[in-house]
Design an enzyme around this catalytic site. Structure first.
Site, mmCIF file in Angstrom:
data_model
loop_
_atom_site.group_PDB
_atom_site.id
_atom_site.type_symbol
_atom_site.label_atom_id
_atom_site.label_comp_id
_atom_site.label_asym_id
_atom_site.label_seq_id
_atom_site.Cartn_x
_atom_site.Cartn_y
_atom_site.Cartn_z
ATOM 1 N N LYS A 153 6.714 -1.798 1.988
ATOM 2 C CA LYS A 153 5.466 -1.216 2.589
ATOM 3 C C LYS A 153 4.174 -2.265 2.380
ATOM 4 C CE LYS A 153 2.970 3.161 3.070
ATOM 5 N NZ LYS A 153 3.349 3.160 4.671
ATOM 6 N N TYR A 209 0.661 -1.257 0.068
ATOM 7 C CA TYR A 209 -0.015 -0.002 0.009
ATOM 8 C C TYR A 209 0.659 1.263 -0.011
ATOM 9 C CZ TYR A 209 0.801 0.756 4.889
ATOM 10 O OH TYR A 209 1.697 1.064 6.149
ATOM 11 N N GLU A 254 11.721 2.321 14.388
ATOM 12 C CA GLU A 254 11.039 3.591 13.942
ATOM 13 C C GLU A 254 9.702 3.502 14.630
ATOM 14 O OE1 GLU A 254 9.503 2.813 9.668
ATOM 15 O OE2 GLU A 254 9.734 0.618 10.204
ATOM 16 N N LEU A 262 11.014 1.517 7.410
ATOM 17 C CA LEU A 262 10.540 1.871 6.048
ATOM 18 C C LEU A 262 11.103 3.328 5.739
ATOM 19 C CD1 LEU A 262 8.104 1.427 4.029
ATOM 20 C CD2 LEU A 262 6.865 3.093 5.262
HETATM 21 N N1 PDD Z 1 2.586 5.141 7.542
HETATM 22 N N2 PDD Z 1 7.190 3.836 9.035
HETATM 23 C C1 PDD Z 1 6.234 3.162 9.034
HETATM 24 C C2 PDD Z 1 6.241 1.790 9.668
HETATM 25 C C3 PDD Z 1 5.024 3.492 8.204
HETATM 26 O O1 PDD Z 1 3.812 2.681 8.288
HETATM 27 C C4 PDD Z 1 4.916 5.017 7.699
HETATM 28 C C5 PDD Z 1 3.745 5.407 6.981
HETATM 29 C C6 PDD Z 1 6.168 5.643 7.930
HETATM 30 C C7 PDD Z 1 6.465 6.948 7.172
HETATM 31 O O2 PDD Z 1 6.495 6.933 5.815
HETATM 32 P P1 PDD Z 1 5.891 8.289 5.092
HETATM 33 O O3 PDD Z 1 6.671 9.414 5.486
HETATM 34 O O4 PDD Z 1 5.973 7.724 3.577
HETATM 35 O O5 PDD Z 1 4.272 8.412 5.115
HETATM 36 C C8 PDD Z 1 7.291 5.082 8.435
HETATM 37 C C9 PDD Z 1 1.364 5.482 6.694
HETATM 38 C C10 PDD Z 1 1.233 6.916 6.761
HETATM 39 C C11 PDD Z 1 0.171 4.688 7.269
HETATM 40 O O6 PDD Z 1 0.482 3.636 7.489
HETATM 41 O O7 PDD Z 1 -0.745 5.089 7.343
#
Ligand code: PDD
Length: 285
Positions: free
Chosen positions: A149, A33, A182, A207
């Site tokens: 992801k 996703y 993270e 991620l």
């Molecule tokens: N989450 N780490 C994890 C485990 C994440 O699921 C996400 C993003 C991030 C940050 O990535 P980005 O800056 O590309 O949004 C880091 C999304 C927003 C979610 O699962 O809703």
């Protein structure tokens, strides 16, 4: 206003927006996703999100269901049909629908695609940022490919719930060496007492957040001292500032870690400034 979702080629009213019980996303979490911020009706950092989507699909050997251009059009149409100005657009691609068998289905099985969009409460997020959030730490019990992801998010779900039950907004995963990897849905950062901005290198342990990537560019452009290195929970307890980043949170100050105040307990000046300036460095499309 009724919500609309894109489901395998059709725009459907919310109540009819369903997938098959043998969708491999439903049965095996066999899918990926992306979440992209929508601001003023425009997509933020679409190209970087699409590049990561392509990579996630490739790593899992799921076929690209349509061109990136077509995905972009569907995301925009979904945003428009839901009249989202400020919010998020979500895309999920699974390995498709097939009789349940762990191994991959027959070649040519079409991947399943879902796109949704929803508004975020802008004012409420700003209020949260003005106060800062609490995080708690939990052991990182995830697999070794969290750089993909994937929709397989059970440890993240449990971590976020643990945070909620302790009155916190986010959980930080900690590896066996006591170092923060993270957040459950965000990347983790600290600012040391010497003013160095620190986040973990994007190896397989985290991620590679798009917000993280863009923020690193912003830090460099502003000439701030930045280092990609792992930091321990102890170091975070003693940091001057802490914050998290994601497409939905942008830059969100962290004011408590495991119940201890970070710095003077108020949102950090640098984190707040980076939040304010972030979209100057992002790509609007
Ligand atoms: N989450 N780490 C994890 C485990 C994440 O699921 C996400 C993003 C991030 C940050 O990535 P980005 O800056 O590309 O949004 C880091 C999304 C927003 C979610 O699962 O809703």
């Amino acid at each position: 206003m009724s919500r609309i979702a894109f489901v395998n080629g059709r725009y459907l009213p919310w109540r009819q927006a369903s997938v098959h019980i043998e969708d491999r996303g439903y049965q095996f979490s066999d899918g990926v996703y992306e979440v992209c911020e929508v601001r003023g009706g425009r997509l933020i950092d679409e190209r970087l999100h699409m590049a990561r989507l392509e990579r996630s699909l490739k790593e899992l050997r799921i076929a690209m269901p349509m061109s990136l251009k077509a995905i972009g059009l569907v995301m925009r149409e979904t945003v428009a049909r839901n009249r989202v100005r400020d919010g998020l657009v979500y895309i999920q691609i699974t390995r498709g629908v097939a009789r349940r068998d762990h191994a991959f289905p027959a070649a040519g099985t079409a991947p399943a695609v879902v796109v949704t969009a929803r508004g975020l409460d802008f004012a409420s997020n700003e209020r949260t940022a003005a106060e800062g959030i609490a995080v708690v730490t939990v052991p990182d019990n995830r697999w070794e490919r969290v750089d993909i992801k994937s929709v397989s998010l059970l440890p993240n779900v449990l971590a976020k719930q643990a945070a909620r039950e302790q009155g916190a907004k986010e959980a930080w995963f900690v590896d066996r060496d006591g170092r923060v990897t993270e957040g459950s849905s965000t990347n983790a950062w600290i600012v040391t007492r010497d003013g160095e901005v620190v986040t973990r290198p994007a190896d397989n342990g985290i991620l590679r957040g798009i917000t993280r990537t863009v923020l690193i560019e912003a830090l460099k452009a502003q000439g701030l001292t930045f280092k990609e290195r792992a930091f321990t929970v102890e170091e975070a307890y003693g940091a001057r500032e802490a914050f998290i980043t994601s497409a939905s949170m942008i830059v969100m100050p962290v004011t408590r870690i495991d119940g201890r105040p970070v710095g003077n307990g108020a949102p950090g000046l640098l984190a707040s400034a980076l939040r304010r300036d972030f979209h100057r460095y992002a790509e609007w499309a």
